[in-house]
Write an enzyme that holds these catalytic residues in place. Sequence first.
Site, PDB file in Angstrom:
ATOM      1  N   HIS C  46       0.824  -1.200   0.000  1.00 25.89           N
ATOM      2  CA  HIS C  46       0.000   0.000   0.000  1.00 25.89           C
ATOM      3  C   HIS C  46       0.868   1.264   0.000  1.00 25.89           C
ATOM      4  CE1 HIS C  46      -3.643   2.291   0.707  1.00 25.89           C
ATOM      5  NE2 HIS C  46      -2.957   3.000   1.583  1.00 25.89           N
ATOM      6  N   GLU C  68      -2.340  -5.496  -4.538  1.00 23.14           N
ATOM      7  CA  GLU C  68      -2.970  -5.154  -3.278  1.00 23.14           C
ATOM      8  C   GLU C  68      -4.383  -5.743  -3.211  1.00 23.14           C
ATOM      9  OE1 GLU C  68      -2.303  -0.892  -2.391  1.00 23.14           O
ATOM     10  OE2 GLU C  68      -4.272  -1.052  -1.455  1.00 23.14           O
ATOM     11  N   ASN C 435      25.723 -22.761  -6.891  1.00 26.50           N
ATOM     12  CA  ASN C 435      26.566 -23.926  -7.046  1.00 26.50           C
ATOM     13  C   ASN C 435      26.100 -25.067  -6.148  1.00 26.50           C
ATOM     14  OD1 ASN C 435      29.212 -24.796  -8.280  1.00 26.50           O
ATOM     15  ND2 ASN C 435      29.579 -25.222  -6.116  1.00 26.50           N
TER      16      ASN C 435
END
Lengths: 153, 118, 699
Positions: C46, C68, C435
């Site tokens: 918001h 939202e 990795n």
Amino acid sequence: MAEEEGNNKDLKVIVFQLKDEEYAIEVDHVQSIERMQTVTRIPRVSAHIIGVMNLRGVITPVVDLRRRFGLEEKAYDEATRILVLSKDNIELGLIVDGANDVIDITTGDIEPTPEVVGGVEEEYLRGVVKLEDRLFTLLNLDKVLHDRSTIGV
Amino acid sequence: MASVLIVDDAAFMRMMIKDILQKNDFEIAGEAANGEEAVEIFKDQQPDLVTMDITMPEKDGLEALKEIKALDSNATVIMCSAMGQQSMVIDAIQAGAKDFIVKPFQADRVMEAINKAM
Amino acid sequence: MSNSEYLDVFIEESQEHLQTVNDSLLQLEKEPDDLSLVNEVFRSAHTLKGMAATMGFEDLAHLTHTMENVLDLIRNEELEASSEILDVVFDSVDDLEEMINDIAEGGSGKRDIQQIADQLEAIQRGEAPSAAGSAEVAAANAQTEVGGGAQNLGESYDEFELTVITQSKEQGFSPYQIRITLDENTMLKAARVYMVFEILEEAGEVIKSTPPVDELEEENFDHEFIVTLVTKESKEDLNERINRISEIQNIEIILIDPEELGENSEAESEPKTEAQGQSSKDSAKAESPESSQPVQQLEPQQQKKDDKDETTKKPSEANKTIRVSIERLDVLMNLFEELVIDRGRLEQISSELDNNELSETVERMSRISGDLQEIILNMRMMPVDQVFNRFPRMVRSLSKDLGKKVNLDIYGAETELDRTIIDEIGDPLVHLIRNSIDHGIETPAERLDKGKSEEGTLVLRAYHSGNNVFIEIEDDGAGINQQKVINKALSNGVVTQEEIEKMSDEQIFGLLFESGLSTADQVTDVSGRGVGLDVVKNTFESLGGVVTVNSEQNVGSIFSIQLPLTLSIIDVMLVELQKEKYAIPLSSIVETAIVNKEDVYSAHNQKVIDFRGNVVPLVFLKNVFEVPEAGIEDEYYSVVLVSKGEKMAGLVVDSLVGQHDVVLKSLGSYLTNVFAISGATILGDGQVALIVDTNALIK
């Protein structure tokens, strides 16, 4: 200021002594001229890099120009000067026998390097300037600062 | 036409407020550069409204406000504050200020405050 | 404030909010029922939306808005936070991140968000719950405290408050809920709030305010607050009076009915107490052992109060910090470095002059500047969390992409490091984590075959030790196939068979960091990015760090990184070689020793000493550094024992001068790659001493 006007650009240069010849370098990138001072040796780099000095808090490498040009060595004395160059974040001190004066030339005064300047690598030079009865060699600043032969060995 | 007394130590700020007010057909009862002057002019002119800067030399806006309120408890005073003077603004409201505006001034904000206060 | 300054603040805050969104979403995935997390995400989204709209970044504002809406459904429990839905939300967060990065790099923040916005909207439409369902949900909703019905602006009351409201109504007062919205540009909000309360308190009695008054005074609210007031004045009069205050955008006043509120609040109270009991228990646990008293025994009302205290306390603590730009800290640091050099100089002068008053003053000044140094260095410290916080997201998406199940555990995220180092370690750590997931942790099927749990575990650990910080990345995966590493290293000519035979396990694994070595049979999208582990190693080493790796087949691997706490001021041991002074960083020194020449042995033409049972090779610095004119040889060697990971070497010097704090300076750009010298420093007498890069001397 330059006495002659024309299409040529004015150039202010510092004239310095090396052995029995006069050299010049553009004043724009000469940050200061220092007296000889203590230099700390750096191991395993080319012989002409004599070390680093403390220039007001900035670690500055120092090159002996006689050694760089393969001229015979000479003990440093009262006349010895370090020309501190600064350009594009590179700082470098050049040890010369003496710095005499600052003069104005124009780019038109610069002539190609003749053969007579023996011993000094040509690419290091920008040309020669003849002014009245004086003759001096103009250093190529960029080449001096980006000297590939200075990398550690 | 309502009359306004402008109090601010900076001539520039007085000029700005004056300009805004004149454009909106207010009469300028007077200008004061410090609290001392403000109280004097208030006594003389009895303006309908006072815009009062908080920080001023000699006598600050808060003191001047209190004195004006003592002279006339119905006086309408709007404080002019800089950012960060929150507690002084609250003190001023407690002391009877009708509203406050925050520098830098925006014309519509100044007019909103004045219109609501009158 | 110029526009660009606004922009900086905007970017910085947006990134913080995005981080909050990310963190909370990840947490939410683990605990889908914890609505407080949704609220957290919602709040940040918001705020972000508001900021983006203010700055005119429409795509950013639009996407945040759409996101939202979905979050709103989740927090009202009209939508379940399923993994599928979260995926879409995560994707939108990625887009938001891209946009903000674009803005940060000077771009317009524009982006094609149609597709993702459509997806979000589809979620919003497709799963819209029935009216009955939503009412039920609203009643059970503990966190947002949104009561149903038009008779409530979203307030709930405890018993005491309800009683007051009911009683005052009986006495002829009217209870109102008043929602006041301040202008978006309101400055000095607290003063505005003060004016509102002054009027309200004149008109009647304020029963409740959300946020509470003390938070309003601290300006811990956006632009809106709700006040419950009992008064004899009419709604219209109230409206008129409040409207006299300027900078008020909107006033909403509704008359409330205590009976209806009572019902609502009773319906809520059952699940609410449970949820709050839980959360206060949690927060008590998190805070400190002493506060973990039997909270559950408290009356529900009391618990609620506790919760509120919790929320009010936090923001006011946060207010005690200020933002300082990193550039300013850098300037401060530079100035201080100058001071350290002069301090050294003063100390030297005072010891030469031998004047009592002078030495006392200098001593005192040195002490104070020492304290100052500590404070400045500490100010530059940042928690590694700054880097770690992006890894949970990364691990999540990476394991999804690779079809693996990985659980990431992070320890010691609060460990602090100099910010210069923090800035640099992100990329190499990303590489190591990729990795580990790509090559380390096996697929669920493989793991089950090996009798391991389906889900692999990746542990990221940071901790302090002495002047160093260690960061470890540990996985319980397949481990490194040593033979493969050896074969590859031999075929690439990195080592010879002879050398291999002399190497320890760790040294062999260390070969992985040599350039051109990657043991992946298959170059995957993940690890095949052209950056090798050698780059990782170089980055850490340039920071004065050391990387080591250890592994056991089918048990797992552990990558360990040792880093200095700070870069610019370091503690060194000054040594002399003839007349030349060199500085050896204390962080790499194990010990100093005086060794009798008789105790030096020769092995393979290499002089070694026996140091606590270890054979340690000697490095004669005078030879390495080609120091001119060898002086008279002493009967004893002064040896500085240095280490790099597990390896050690003894540096032979002429004499040990002592320990000093020095400012690390670069040799400048003219000189590059000077062997075994990492920089220089200026000593108290103005002379330059070179700093030895011990890593280069340990073979």
